[in-house]
Design an enzyme around this catalytic site. Sequence first.
Site, PDB file in Angstrom:
ATOM      1  CB  THR A   1      -0.822   0.034   1.309  1.00  0.00           C
ATOM      2  OG1 THR A   1      -1.531  -1.180   1.420  1.00  0.00           O
ATOM      3  CG2 THR A   1      -1.789   1.183   1.345  1.00  0.00           C
TER       4      THR A   1
ATOM      5  N   GLY B   1      -5.573  -5.863   5.444  1.00  0.00           N
ATOM      6  CA  GLY B   1      -6.660  -4.890   5.514  1.00  0.00           C
ATOM      7  C   GLY B   1      -7.875  -5.311   6.311  1.00  0.00           C
TER       8      GLY B   1
ATOM      9  NE  ARG C   1      -9.238  -7.396   0.731  1.00  0.00           N
ATOM     10  CZ  ARG C   1      -8.116  -6.693   0.940  1.00  0.00           C
ATOM     11  NH1 ARG C   1      -7.616  -5.950  -0.013  1.00  0.00           N
ATOM     12  NH2 ARG C   1      -7.513  -6.741   2.107  1.00  0.00           N
ATOM     13  CB  VAL C   2     -13.397  -2.952  -0.449  1.00  0.00           C
ATOM     14  CG1 VAL C   2     -12.849  -1.624   0.034  1.00  0.00           C
ATOM     15  CG2 VAL C   2     -14.052  -2.791  -1.810  1.00  0.00           C
TER      16      VAL C   2
ATOM     17  CB  THR D   1       0.582  -0.557   4.666  1.00  0.00           C
ATOM     18  OG1 THR D   1       0.728  -1.661   3.759  1.00  0.00           O
ATOM     19  CG2 THR D   1       1.817  -0.491   5.557  1.00  0.00           C
ATOM     20  N   GLY D   2      -1.163  -3.126   5.526  1.00  0.00           N
ATOM     21  CA  GLY D   2      -1.133  -4.438   6.162  1.00  0.00           C
ATOM     22  C   GLY D   2      -2.322  -5.269   5.758  1.00  0.00           C
TER      23      GLY D   2
END
Lengths: 390, 347
Positions: free
Chosen positions: B213, B267, B241-242, B264-265
Amino acid sequence: MNRACSLVLATVLASLFQTVPAWCEDAIKPNRLVVALADNPVQPAGDLPVQSWSSPSGVKVVLMIHGGCGVIPRDKMSDKLADEHREVLKASLRAGYAALQKPNAVNLDGVVEAIKVLEDSPLFNAGKGSVFTREGKNELDASIMDGKSKQAGAVASTTIIKNPITAARIVLEKSGHVLMVGEGADQFAKAAGIEFVDPSYFKTEYRWKQHERGLKEEQELQEKEKAAKGKELGKAANPDSVDPVAFRRRTEDRVGTVGAVAIDRAGNVAAGTSTGGLNNKRHGRVGDAPIIGAGNFADNDSCAISSTGDGEFFLRAVAAHEISSLVKYKGLSIASASKQVMSQIKDAGGDGAVIVLTRKGEGAFSYNTEGMYRGYITSDGEAHVFIFEK
Amino acid sequence: MVRLCLLIGMTILTVNQCSGAGDEVTPHVVLGIHGGIGEDKKDMTPELEVKVRAALNAALKAGKLKLDEGGSSLDAIEAAIRVMEDDPILNAGRGAVFTHEGRNELDASIMDGKTKKAGSVASVTIIKNPITAARAVMEKSKHVMLIGRGAEVFATKQGLEIVDPNYFWTKHQWDAINEIWKQEAADEAKKKVNCEDDSTSEAPTLRKPHFGTVGAVAIDKNGNLAAGTSTGGMTNKMFGRVGDSPIIGAGTYAENETAAISCTGHGEFFIRFAVSHEIVSQIKYKKVTAKEAVEDVINRQLKGVNAEGAAIVLDKHGQFTTARNSEGLYRGWITSEGKTQVRLYDE
């Protein structure tokens, strides 16, 4: 003496803070409405209606629901129509309660079964009877969260799932994801065996008229602005450039949603929210209902929250998580926390409402509009529903 | 021998624990950025490292330039993120990962700490710079979040740069998804042979999840904070997918009274824990420092559920810090005097 003292103190405190500190719970009768505010349809931000209950021994609130705070205005609401709304609210409470009574029932069962009744009813803006997008379609959103595991599932802009709340649950349980949108969400739910329907299933005459009337009003408003602004008008003709606050729509066009918060026998809380969104919303617009933290949040350490209202304001305020944080970190009662957040949203120009439930069975409703379709049911199975009543 | 093993084991453990410590608090920072968790250190090549550092330095320079020209914190983060989106090395914009269906679906969000207005787009496939689209949603629409085709139509009408979806294609990401597809096919074949009843594996198994990200946090001369995040999401994610990047309160949050945050990671966990809003809430209501809050969320709450990730935080005093429970985090920051730091792992 002690008891009399605490009773007086409790009354004073309740009127001051509109909430009940834990230490004086025994002074309050079961399910007594702690606060009754003046019957004022337009509430100034500092004086919002809050209903909250203590949880004396034995009797707990186990399920609370809402059908949105975009109520039909009092002068247009016939007694018959009001009764119809009340009946559906009661049916929803009973369905959720029955689900929670089953052996091995979990918190999510209560939330899903209660919301399904509201989705299936054409009276509420969720599932059947949802509002239309500008393009005349139904795009539905829903979310669910378990306060024990903090697992969550949500779908946005779905078009063929009969009960979006069941799709949100399947996302939680089976997808490995939290939020699924659009066609991908439809496909996933369908493949997982969730009941799907033709998009025409969601249509009702009432909502279609609301859609057409909304488009007409918008056009008239724009023409008015055009005339007022003269040359600058090329801009105003674009609906995207209209100032959100100046562009006030009718309340009932903006804030319909359904939701539920529940506790199971193990004392785990859960929250669910489902909506058709904003009347005449633009294609692809997502509000707060499917957003964990905004329209829905559940944490055993604080409370479960489902909200309804001007979604954009709830998204920016991360409203549900804000209430949870105020309870968890600032030590506010759920009534004070929800009132504070609803005031903030009112001050920012948004309408809305929340339902909040703790694992101890304390509940609170808070709203900043004329009324709110809502109800709660206690552990002994007694259901209470409200619309305009404070 | 056993003792030696233990000693080595403990050393490794200690090193691992250190790697989650994040960066020290640095004062007078005006812009902080991240480019995601990135590659495992063992997979990092000198060539790639040069490219990553160049991308981060270029992003910091672009953002700082905006601030020096008198631009707002929003201008700075948009400029910095655009540089990282345009760079094919990072998982945002060009160079985004592929979905399970072999597409690029991009998400982005932005938040203005002064007005607390926000904008985001999700699952967009033709907008060259999703961060600019998120800003347009915030400034030019009545809404906060637009997804899919609706967001694309809006961005097109706003005159934003539209590209063919092929623009986002890069060989290294295409190779990555191909490898996963091959692995999945092999798994499938193996399952058939073994006749194993594996009904739980409905979701695609992620061999090597990539949580790249990009994000930025900034403060301008008026003391206004802003945060932004942009991503191609998770490798092999399901259609529709979000993740957390376009979710206000999860991947992005900013308010002048407290701090600006970009995450970031993994999600899904960042949404469930409302990570960026949780950090802000702890600072405000639990009265802890930004460093304590970010460490609690990343290294206690998320680590407790094995969720990999990191966050960068810039508080209202211009103090910048990061926390991560991952081995790496591509990151950098620049102070008002122009002193720049770029780091990828422990340094």
